[in-house]
Write an enzyme that holds these catalytic residues in place. Structure first.
Site, PDB file in Angstrom:
ATOM      1  N   HIS A  89       0.878  -1.377   0.071  1.00  0.00           N
ATOM      2  CA  HIS A  89       0.098  -0.044   0.005  1.00  0.00           C
ATOM      3  C   HIS A  89       0.916   1.292   0.029  1.00  0.00           C
ATOM      4  CE1 HIS A  89      -3.654  -2.234   1.771  1.00  0.00           C
ATOM      5  NE2 HIS A  89      -2.613  -3.113   2.431  1.00  0.00           N
TER       6      HIS A  89
ATOM      7  N   GLU B  80       2.466  -0.741   4.738  1.00  0.00           N
ATOM      8  CA  GLU B  80       2.372   0.653   3.918  1.00  0.00           C
ATOM      9  C   GLU B  80       3.602   1.220   3.631  1.00  0.00           C
ATOM     10  OE1 GLU B  80      -0.553   2.288   3.178  1.00  0.00           O
ATOM     11  OE2 GLU B  80      -2.118   1.251   4.514  1.00  0.00           O
TER      12      GLU B  80
ATOM     13  N   HIS C 186      -2.446  -2.984  -3.326  1.00  0.00           N
ATOM     14  CA  HIS C 186      -4.032  -2.822  -2.878  1.00  0.00           C
ATOM     15  C   HIS C 186      -4.888  -2.703  -4.198  1.00  0.00           C
ATOM     16  CE1 HIS C 186      -6.754  -0.721   0.313  1.00  0.00           C
ATOM     17  NE2 HIS C 186      -7.143  -1.904   0.032  1.00  0.00           N
TER      18      HIS C 186
ATOM     19  N   ASP D 253      -3.729   2.517  -4.841  1.00  0.00           N
ATOM     20  CA  ASP D 253      -2.272   2.371  -4.160  1.00  0.00           C
ATOM     21  C   ASP D 253      -1.526   1.020  -4.335  1.00  0.00           C
ATOM     22  OD1 ASP D 253      -4.267   1.672  -2.349  1.00  0.00           O
ATOM     23  OD2 ASP D 253      -2.740   1.632  -0.840  1.00  0.00           O
TER      24      ASP D 253
HETATM   25 ZN   LIG Z   1      -3.999   0.609   0.655  1.00  0.00          ZN
END
Ligand SMILES: [Zn+2]
Length: 185
Positions: free
Chosen positions: A39, A121, A160, A170
């Protein structure tokens, strides 16, 4: 770095912080970790640095701090890891638990990807090149995870946007999939 009981632990120069998030629960019984989801996030959008991402994932985001924060501060979301622009790593959820990062999602026609995935992330935005320190940290972590969770392979790493198409974009076109994947094999 190594993984001990589901948590990344520093062994050498890599900086890892633990900020346990309340936003997780148990994976379903017999669920195995088979998918890695990449992400990006930045708070406020497009701005890097500061602690707002950590605050969001620990339900401490100050709604007064930016005009976009009131609508997100109560989302109760998380990811297992955040890799900041300088390559430093923050872990929010034990890998063996289910973090809340993917939302409504589907991978190879299996729904609810949080059940069987790890979410990472990268501090970033879809069209902003990621830092080499981030790729380096991501590659290191990916290799460790593939060692500990053998169902994770280069073929089970996704974005994602691929598991929630039309809803999520993303990690975006700026993410160098080829370069990343070439560094984990
Ligand atoms: Zn995401």
């Amino acid at each position: 770095m190594k993984i001990v009981d589901g948590w990344l632990v520093v062994t050498e120069s890599q900086n890892v912080e633990h900020w346990p998030s309340p936003n997780f629960n148990e994976r379903p019984e017999n669920a195995e970790i088979e998918l890695l989801v990449i992400h990006n996030i930045s708070l406020p959008a497009g701005h890097f640095g500061g602690s707002y991402i950590r605050d969001l994932f620990t339900n401490c985001l100050d709604p007064q701090a930016h005009e976009t924060f009131p609508e997100i501060c109560n989302l109760e979301v998380s990811a297992h890891l955040l890799i900041s622009r300088d390559g430093s790593i923050t872990q929010f959820v034990n890998f063996d638990e289910r973090a809340w990062h993917a939302g409504v999602s589907s991978w190879q026609s299996r729904k609810a990807c949080n059940d069987f995935s790890i979410g990472i992330e990268l501090e970033g935005a879809d069209d902003v090149p990621y830092e080499s320190a981030q790729y380096k940290a991501l590659q290191q972590v990916t290799k460790l995870l593939m060692d500990v969770y053998p169902k994770l392979t280069p073929d089970t790493i996704t974005g994602h946007s691929d598991i929630a198409p039309g809803r999520k974009t993303d990690p975006g076109p700026a993410f160098d999939w080829k370069g990343y994947l070439s560094g984990i094999s």
